[in-house]
Design an enzyme around this catalytic site. Structure first.
Site, PDB file in Angstrom:
ATOM      1  CD  GLU A  53      -2.846  -1.226  -0.128  1.00  0.00           C
ATOM      2  OE1 GLU A  53      -2.964  -0.229  -0.865  1.00  0.00           O
ATOM      3  OE2 GLU A  53      -3.391  -2.318  -0.396  1.00  0.00           O
ATOM      4  CB  CYS A  77       3.931  -5.594 -10.289  1.00  0.00           C
ATOM      5  SG  CYS A  77       5.306  -6.205 -11.274  1.00  0.00           S
TER       6      CYS A  77
END
Length: 195
Positions: free
Chosen positions: A148, A158
């Protein structure tokens, strides 16, 4: 002498352009254990190498509670954290052991592990869904916290590596467990994080 002045000028420009390290603070909410707070602080500092300051514990704001599900609306918590962030800090992470939710797939109260906006100032992590009795609990909490904060530093989910902790967990513990507590080279390069 003229060259010395030019060199000093270039040096000063380089120093002023140097990206400063973000100052991060951690806001524990009532109910979260001291052990969990320390674990997150250590993980953030060990991974990103930025100092993390622990703020005074606070109660969760009642205005963010959705009573029918006994869940706190994560979007509201992000606003609350941002507005309450001391001005000397750049980023704030809130930690709670209560369930949190956001609007997803036309469900306004979809339960989640954590939430942040990319490049935002605040993020929130909940330990509620991490199974505190599991031997993997501490590692899960660490991965969520660095994930986070990664969003606040400008990282999206990703797509380069399934092992990168910036991979989307898709709401599943097994996905968190499969990730490693490391960023792929692509994500490291995006935020300029050294090895």
């Amino acid at each position: 002498m003229k060259y010395l002045i030019i060199l000093i000028s270039i040096y000063l420009v380089c120093i002023s352009c140097k990206k400063s390290e973000p100052k991060i603070c951690l806001r524990p909410f009532s109910g979260i254990s001291k052990k969990e707070v320390i674990e997150v602080k250590k993980s953030l500092e060990a991974y990103y190498h930025y100092p993390v300051t622990i703020l005074k514990k606070q109660a969760l704001p009642k205005s963010a509670l959705y009573e029918p599900f006994n869940r706190y609306m994560a979007d509201s918590l992000l606003i609350y954290l941002k507005l309450g962030k001391p001005h000397e800090f750049d980023k704030i992470i809130g930690l709670t052991d209560y369930d949190i939710s956001t609007n997803k797939n036309n469900n306004p109260h979809y339960g989640i592990f954590g939430l942040a906006f990319i490049g935002g100032e605040s993020c929130v992590v909940s330990s509620f869904r991490l199974n505190k009795l599991s031997t993997l609990f501490d590692m899960r909490l660490s991965k969520l916290a660095v994930h986070e904060i990664g969003h606040t530093l400008g990282l999206d989910h990703c797509a380069s590596s399934e092992k990168c902790f910036m991979t989307s967990a898709k709401g599943k513990l097994k996905n968190i467990d499969q990730e490693e507590l490391k960023l792929c080279d692509n994500c490291r390069e995006i935020i300029g994080l050294k090895q």
